[in-house]
Design an enzyme around this catalytic site. Structure first.
Site, PDB file in Angstrom:
ATOM      1  N   GLY A  23       0.752  -1.345  -0.003  1.00  0.00           N
ATOM      2  CA  GLY A  23      -0.130  -0.004   0.061  1.00  0.00           C
ATOM      3  C   GLY A  23       0.953   1.186   0.088  1.00  0.00           C
ATOM      4  O   GLY A  23       0.478   2.248   0.474  1.00  0.00           O
ATOM      5  N   THR A  25       1.680   3.515  -2.596  1.00  0.00           N
ATOM      6  CA  THR A  25       0.937   4.502  -3.276  1.00  0.00           C
ATOM      7  C   THR A  25      -0.400   4.811  -2.816  1.00  0.00           C
ATOM      8  O   THR A  25      -0.646   6.147  -2.630  1.00  0.00           O
ATOM      9  CB  THR A  25       0.553   3.791  -4.789  1.00  0.00           C
ATOM     10  N   LYS A  46       8.937   9.349  -7.358  1.00  0.00           N
ATOM     11  CA  LYS A  46       9.043   8.013  -7.497  1.00  0.00           C
ATOM     12  C   LYS A  46      10.213   7.826  -8.380  1.00  0.00           C
ATOM     13  O   LYS A  46      10.114   7.871  -9.607  1.00  0.00           O
ATOM     14  CB  LYS A  46       7.847   7.426  -7.848  1.00  0.00           C
ATOM     15  N   THR A  50       8.291   0.067 -11.830  1.00  0.00           N
ATOM     16  CA  THR A  50       8.580  -1.173 -12.717  1.00  0.00           C
ATOM     17  C   THR A  50       7.129  -1.541 -13.289  1.00  0.00           C
ATOM     18  O   THR A  50       6.354  -0.983 -12.544  1.00  0.00           O
ATOM     19  CB  THR A  50       9.553  -2.062 -11.936  1.00  0.00           C
ATOM     20  N   ASP A  58       1.098   4.471 -11.189  1.00  0.00           N
ATOM     21  CA  ASP A  58       1.280   4.726  -9.989  1.00  0.00           C
ATOM     22  C   ASP A  58       1.809   6.502  -9.881  1.00  0.00           C
ATOM     23  O   ASP A  58       1.224   7.382  -9.221  1.00  0.00           O
ATOM     24  CB  ASP A  58       2.403   4.217  -8.719  1.00  0.00           C
ATOM     25  N   GLN A 208      -5.646   4.484   7.795  1.00  0.00           N
ATOM     26  CA  GLN A 208      -6.806   4.937   7.494  1.00  0.00           C
ATOM     27  C   GLN A 208      -7.320   6.140   8.553  1.00  0.00           C
ATOM     28  O   GLN A 208      -8.555   6.354   8.372  1.00  0.00           O
ATOM     29  CB  GLN A 208      -7.855   3.524   7.858  1.00  0.00           C
TER      30      GLN A 208
END
Length: 210
Positions: A23, A25, A46, A50, A58, A208
């Site tokens: 997770g 991204t 970034k 790949t 992403d 979250q």
């Protein structure tokens, strides 16, 4: 986050993880929004993506969000994701014969920093994913003079993965926080993994909740 928001001004925050598909991204999205709503101009970087087919998915998604949050982040996708490889593998393998220029990456990081207050850097895979035969993702954190945010999973096995990754960060004297991404085995997490993690760490951070 416990730190005052001004603590992060003029810093680079490297988002890393215990493994791939944990997770990173999603975490970048959460932190970009978090810093922006707290008054900081955000940026995104970034160094290597790949599994790129036509364009870096992403990197493009995060660049679009970053420009929405900070319109002065006037850069291109090639600035943000300078190394793009089609093979979905560790950069060491995916790069083929391409030579990754680390001095260039440092200059690129500094260039992107000029457009923002806080730069979010997204790694590739986990901490020990190889870039060269003796350079790993974890080494980029030191190279960029960044602090780290380690993303850990909620699935069975997350205790081992979390402790091993934290041990690696401590061994390199990297300042870090860690956040749990509550997305796998989340219905059993409270029973299976949380009891030890809460006893060991005393307090847990969840993506979250940002």
């Amino acid at each position: 986050m416990k730190k005052d928001i001004n603590y992060f001004k003029n810093k680079t925050i490297f988002i890393t993880a215990t493994n791939t598909d944990v997770g990173k991204t999603y975490a970048c999205e959460k932190f970009l929004n978090y810093f922006s709503k707290n008054g900081l101009k955000v940026g995104y970087f970034k160094p290597c993506e790949t599994g790129v087919k036509n364009f870096p998915l992403d990197g493009s998604k995060m660049l679009e969000l970053t420009k929405k949050l900070n319109p002065s982040f006037n850069v291109t996708i090639n600035d943000v994701v300078p190394y793009q490889f089609s093979l979905p593998a560790a950069p060491y393998v995916a790069k083929g014969k391409t030579i990754i220029d680390f001095e260039f990456l440092i200059k690129q990081k500094e260039y992107l920093q000029s457009f923002c207050d806080v730069l979010i850097i997204e790694g590739a895979g986990g901490l020990m994913v190889p870039i060269q035969d003796n350079i790993f993702i974890i080494d980029l954190i030191k190279l960029f003079n960044s602090e780290a945010i380690l993303i850990t999973p909620s699935k069975l096995g997350c205790i081992n993965d979390t402790l091993l990754s934290i041990e690696a960060l401590k061994n390199r004297n990297i300042n870090f926080d860690f956040f749990i991404n509550l997305y796998e085995d989340k219905n059993s997490f409270d029973e299976v993994s949380k009891p030890f993690l809460i006893d060991y760490f005393g307090e847990l951070n969840f993506l979250q909740d940002l």
